[in-house]
Design an enzyme around this catalytic site. Sequence first.
Site, short mmCIF file in Angstrom:
data_model
loop_
_atom_site.label_atom_id
_atom_site.label_comp_id
_atom_site.label_asym_id
_atom_site.label_seq_id
_atom_site.Cartn_x
_atom_site.Cartn_y
_atom_site.Cartn_z
N HIS A 83 0.85 -1.19 0.00
CA HIS A 83 0.00 0.00 0.00
C HIS A 83 0.88 1.24 0.00
O HIS A 83 1.86 1.31 0.74
CB HIS A 83 -0.90 0.03 1.25
CG HIS A 83 -1.80 1.22 1.27
ND1 HIS A 83 -2.99 1.26 0.58
CD2 HIS A 83 -1.66 2.43 1.85
CE1 HIS A 83 -3.54 2.44 0.74
NE2 HIS A 83 -2.76 3.18 1.51
N ASP A 162 -15.19 2.79 6.96
CA ASP A 162 -14.21 3.75 6.44
C ASP A 162 -14.83 4.65 5.39
O ASP A 162 -14.55 5.84 5.35
CB ASP A 162 -12.99 3.02 5.86
CG ASP A 162 -12.00 4.03 5.30
OD1 ASP A 162 -11.51 4.86 6.10
OD2 ASP A 162 -11.74 4.03 4.10
N ARG A 169 -14.77 12.93 7.28
CA ARG A 169 -13.47 13.57 7.61
C ARG A 169 -13.09 14.61 6.57
O ARG A 169 -12.56 15.67 6.90
CB ARG A 169 -12.37 12.49 7.69
CG ARG A 169 -12.43 11.69 8.98
CD ARG A 169 -11.55 10.47 8.90
NE ARG A 169 -10.16 10.81 8.69
CZ ARG A 169 -9.27 10.03 8.07
NH1 ARG A 169 -9.64 8.85 7.59
NH2 ARG A 169 -8.03 10.41 7.93
N SER A 184 -7.90 3.96 8.95
CA SER A 184 -8.55 3.97 7.64
C SER A 184 -7.79 3.05 6.67
O SER A 184 -8.38 2.17 6.02
CB SER A 184 -8.59 5.42 7.12
OG SER A 184 -8.87 5.47 5.76
N LYS A 188 -8.72 -1.40 5.66
CA LYS A 188 -8.90 -1.91 4.29
C LYS A 188 -7.89 -3.01 3.98
O LYS A 188 -8.20 -4.00 3.33
CB LYS A 188 -8.80 -0.76 3.29
CG LYS A 188 -10.02 0.15 3.35
CD LYS A 188 -9.89 1.39 2.49
CE LYS A 188 -9.01 2.42 3.10
NZ LYS A 188 -9.12 3.78 2.66
N1 URA Z 1 -5.68 6.99 2.62
C1 URA Z 1 -6.72 6.37 3.21
O1 URA Z 1 -7.20 5.35 2.74
N2 URA Z 1 -7.21 6.91 4.33
C2 URA Z 1 -6.73 8.03 4.90
O2 URA Z 1 -7.22 8.45 5.92
C3 URA Z 1 -5.65 8.67 4.27
C4 URA Z 1 -5.14 8.11 3.12
#
Ligand code: URA
Length: 435
Positions: A83, A162, A169, A184, A188
């Site tokens: 990621h 999320d 947010r 967050s 995932k």
């Molecule tokens: N990427 C995400 O998936 N979430 C965040 O809060 C910031 C970057």
Amino acid sequence: MIRMPDVITKKKNGKKLTNEEIDFVVHGYVAGEIPDYQMSAFMMAVCFCGMNKAEVSHLTKAMAASGDQVDLRSIPGFKADKHSTGGVGDKTTLIVAPLVASLGVKVAKMSGRGLGHTGGTIDKLESIPGFSTALTTDRFMEQVRQIGIAIAGQTGNLVPADKKMYALRDVTSTVDSIPLIASSIMSKKLAAGSNGIVLDVKCGSGAFMKDKKDAKELARVMVDIGKAAGRKVSALVTDMDVPLGYAVGNSLEVLEAIETLSGRGPADLRKLCLELAAHMLALAGKGSVDACRKLATTALDDGTALTTFGKLIAAQGGDPSAVSDTKKLIVAKYSHELISDVSGYVSRMDTEQVGIAASLLGAGRMTKEDVIDLGAGLVLRKKTGDRVEKGETLAVLYASEEGERMAAALEGLRKAYHFSEKAPKKRDLIIDSVQ
Ligand code: URA
């Protein structure tokens, strides 16, 4: 009985929340029982008072469990994921995923689309003619079993907590909080099911984290969350003060990825891909990071990784001949060169502005609904540290239309370049690593 105003007060006063209170917040918000205004107040309290390791780990697990979770256990072997926290010109997944898969580690990857000034892997892959990222779960799993790799768009119900929290947010100034970013991202990654995860935390003018200390702290928190959930995790903190490689824009980035998979490509992009791949292979038990870097270098240079990329394209409906006949990738019709009006060294680049210029050309989305132009974008000819003479080309911009947006992108990109008489100090691409 747990009441939301009491949980908000507790966090506002800097107290530690219990697992039950965290579950109450996540379940209640996803079920629609906690309204946006209470959730905003709660997240603002987290922004100011933070969360400790146990709280952020539990928040992440609760979020990951809020929707579908991919169960990869029926696929034999180690499954590795990566990621990136998002950068300009970051096409590493297109290279690292087939590279690692070509060495026998399974890659079952869910990726996202781009928003704002950073691009998304799914959009990039869709610039390959015919390539589909909408795979059913069965097809996704079968493809990983058969060829060791699949890359699909995130399913509708992966981590609904999320989706709801991130949307809130975005409009309540609660994005830049380490516990909220870490939960967050990691919710995932946990829901996507891989055994091992390598995180690339970007730092600099084109990234979320502008500062090294914050980037390292985010990396540490995410690694700890992953380990607490029983996964193998490591992180790199890498420089995003300069765009990665030269190409920014979907099909232009695929072209550069193919160059890199052919053993060529820009030195910075190649170096980062080898480092990410080495860490993924090491998590999978293929040897030390040094030994794995050697394995990855050979697979990149002898065409093994490129062959796997071709198999991935063919399996997902794309035209695999695009890897050898790159004219099949669409590049936008109009191009303009940005010419330097000074001589000197490129001392600094405002990387976020480079991303915004590519978006203006049509390569990115300003809102989720925008349709992007897969052939648009820009190719830098000069980056930080390069010597430039007046009249030389700094970059080439590509768009499907001439006009206002091309003019605005040229103007914006010119402002992104800063010059000096002396060469600037060299910056490290790989700033740190966290195990
Ligand atoms: N990427 C995400 O998936 N979430 C965040 O809060 C910031 C970057």
